[in-house]
Scaffold this motif. Sequence first.
Motif, PDB file in Angstrom:
ATOM      1  N   TYR A 122       0.851  -1.194   0.000  1.00  0.00           N
ATOM      2  CA  TYR A 122       0.000   0.000   0.000  1.00  0.00           C
ATOM      3  C   TYR A 122       0.886   1.244   0.000  1.00  0.00           C
ATOM      4  O   TYR A 122       1.965   1.255   0.603  1.00  0.00           O
ATOM      5  N   LYS A 123       0.396   2.248  -0.692  1.00  0.00           N
ATOM      6  CA  LYS A 123       1.115   3.516  -0.766  1.00  0.00           C
ATOM      7  C   LYS A 123       0.206   4.623  -0.269  1.00  0.00           C
ATOM      8  O   LYS A 123      -0.832   4.920  -0.871  1.00  0.00           O
ATOM      9  N   ILE A 124       0.602   5.224   0.856  1.00  0.00           N
ATOM     10  CA  ILE A 124      -0.197   6.260   1.501  1.00  0.00           C
ATOM     11  C   ILE A 124       0.697   7.476   1.741  1.00  0.00           C
ATOM     12  O   ILE A 124       1.713   7.373   2.445  1.00  0.00           O
ATOM     13  N   SER A 125       0.333   8.602   1.131  1.00  0.00           N
ATOM     14  CA  SER A 125       1.100   9.850   1.279  1.00  0.00           C
ATOM     15  C   SER A 125       2.571   9.637   0.919  1.00  0.00           C
ATOM     16  O   SER A 125       3.485  10.026   1.674  1.00  0.00           O
ATOM     17  N   ASN A 126       2.782   8.985  -0.220  1.00  0.00           N
ATOM     18  CA  ASN A 126       4.130   8.719  -0.735  1.00  0.00           C
ATOM     19  C   ASN A 126       4.955   7.814   0.179  1.00  0.00           C
ATOM     20  O   ASN A 126       6.172   7.703   0.010  1.00  0.00           O
ATOM     21  N   ASN A 127       4.315   7.192   1.127  1.00  0.00           N
ATOM     22  CA  ASN A 127       4.980   6.218   1.986  1.00  0.00           C
ATOM     23  C   ASN A 127       4.410   4.832   1.697  1.00  0.00           C
ATOM     24  O   ASN A 127       3.238   4.693   1.331  1.00  0.00           O
ATOM     25  N   THR A 128       5.233   3.831   1.853  1.00  0.00           N
ATOM     26  CA  THR A 128       4.812   2.466   1.536  1.00  0.00           C
ATOM     27  C   THR A 128       4.628   1.652   2.814  1.00  0.00           C
ATOM     28  O   THR A 128       5.349   1.828   3.805  1.00  0.00           O
ATOM     29  N   GLY A 129       3.663   0.789   2.762  1.00  0.00           N
ATOM     30  CA  GLY A 129       3.395  -0.120   3.871  1.00  0.00           C
ATOM     31  C   GLY A 129       3.000  -1.483   3.335  1.00  0.00           C
ATOM     32  O   GLY A 129       2.635  -1.636   2.164  1.00  0.00           O
ATOM     33  N   LEU A 158       2.940  -3.392   8.482  1.00  0.00           N
ATOM     34  CA  LEU A 158       4.346  -3.007   8.606  1.00  0.00           C
ATOM     35  C   LEU A 158       4.617  -1.823   7.684  1.00  0.00           C
ATOM     36  O   LEU A 158       3.794  -1.463   6.848  1.00  0.00           O
ATOM     37  N   GLY A 159       5.794  -1.235   7.811  1.00  0.00           N
ATOM     38  CA  GLY A 159       6.211  -0.187   6.882  1.00  0.00           C
ATOM     39  C   GLY A 159       6.418   1.146   7.554  1.00  0.00           C
ATOM     40  O   GLY A 159       6.582   1.240   8.779  1.00  0.00           O
ATOM     41  N   ASP A 160       6.373   2.203   6.736  1.00  0.00           N
ATOM     42  CA  ASP A 160       6.619   3.552   7.245  1.00  0.00           C
ATOM     43  C   ASP A 160       5.462   4.494   6.931  1.00  0.00           C
ATOM     44  O   ASP A 160       5.665   5.674   6.635  1.00  0.00           O
ATOM     45  N   ILE A 161       4.245   3.970   6.974  1.00  0.00           N
ATOM     46  CA  ILE A 161       3.075   4.798   6.665  1.00  0.00           C
ATOM     47  C   ILE A 161       2.553   5.531   7.896  1.00  0.00           C
ATOM     48  O   ILE A 161       1.611   6.320   7.789  1.00  0.00           O
ATOM     49  N   GLY A 162       3.115   5.275   9.061  1.00  0.00           N
ATOM     50  CA  GLY A 162       2.662   5.941  10.269  1.00  0.00           C
ATOM     51  C   GLY A 162       1.637   5.111  11.024  1.00  0.00           C
ATOM     52  O   GLY A 162       0.898   4.311  10.441  1.00  0.00           O
ATOM     53  N   ALA A 163       1.588   5.322  12.340  1.00  0.00           N
ATOM     54  CA  ALA A 163       0.716   4.514  13.194  1.00  0.00           C
ATOM     55  C   ALA A 163      -0.758   4.757  12.897  1.00  0.00           C
ATOM     56  O   ALA A 163      -1.560   3.811  12.853  1.00  0.00           O
ATOM     57  N   ASP A 164      -1.146   6.019  12.692  1.00  0.00           N
ATOM     58  CA  ASP A 164      -2.560   6.318  12.448  1.00  0.00           C
ATOM     59  C   ASP A 164      -3.038   5.701  11.135  1.00  0.00           C
ATOM     60  O   ASP A 164      -4.119   5.097  11.070  1.00  0.00           O
TER      61      ASP A 164
END
Length: 369
Positions: free
Chosen positions: A215-222, A269-275
């Motif tokens: 998944y890609k959320i706000s240019n971050n991937t998870g 997992l990833g760097d999309i943020g906890a929220d």
Amino acid sequence: MKFLRFSFVFVLFISLLAGLCSAAVETPTPLLPKEFAGWRLVKSSPVNSNPMAADAANAAVLKEYGFTDVTIATYSRDDGRQVTVKAARFQDASGAFGAYTFYRTANMHSEEIGDQGSSLGARVLFFHGKILADAIFTRLSGMSAAELRELSDTLPKALGSESKLPDLVGYLPKQSYVKDSAKYIVGPLALQQTAAVGAQLVDFTKGAEVVLGDYKISNNTGKLILIGYPTAQIATSELKRIEQAEQAHQLQEDLLAKRRTGRMLVLVLGDIGADAAKELASAVNYDTDVTWNQNTYQNPKDNVGRVVLGGIILAAVIMGMLLVSSIAFGGFRVAVKRLLPGKVFDRPEQVEIIGLHLSDKGPEGQNRA
């Protein structure tokens, strides 16, 4: 002598018949046709049940997916083009789909071939039923996809439960999903080679199946991980085990979110943020497959006492019918004999009585007297 000759011929016939039957059983069903869409078979390898013949580097992974056999064939056309097709058969469609996701790469393009297909350059990968096909052309044309669709239609069909695809993939949320990133995994080796996920998260000995999605959320991937277990009880105990391992700092990954829904565990997992991770995890909700013909209530007819009572009543009815029929038959006979004496029953010409007359004195007895 004739008996010995007959026995010899009979034994010889049975031996030949058994040999033919065993040969028919041992000969695998052909996976690929001799021709399709103008392509003619040039050469083919025998059907091989060794996964090393399909992929020596990933033979163990293929066994996890239920690999059964493989064949490789080369076809040609009049214009000189050739295509090499490797067809691998699995125990069911889920295995073929899992192997398809294992070999599909992120830079492939989706194709409408078979149940699902992807292509990259001159290579086309697709699966149909429980067959995974990998085709490599020497030169593509505008009709190559249509020709492979015709090839797909000639492949052996999956019947019954073998044709069922895993439903776990359908729970991947559509929003922010990276297209064609889903991976279906049923063993630890495929998990190890597909994603950098520790073995502590999944216990395949308890019948686990895993689906991964990017998944890609706000240019971050998870990465979303769905772990399905046979029952909700197993999923609950596995979630507790993961939480304990996380508290003991035994996990290789930092879980942004985790929850259980039905028989599934949802991990992010990833760097999309906890929220964003919690929102993504909450979008997965297990829904049981309930059909209208499924009994969800207490039927009075299922009561054991009613069954026993019904059996007693049935026996009484049968005995009553026998009694009534006996009385009716006897009464009918008596009535006919009274109304038509000697006309229907006990007519003189039908009644023959043999009398011995033991009390009579014969001639010998008279002489003695």
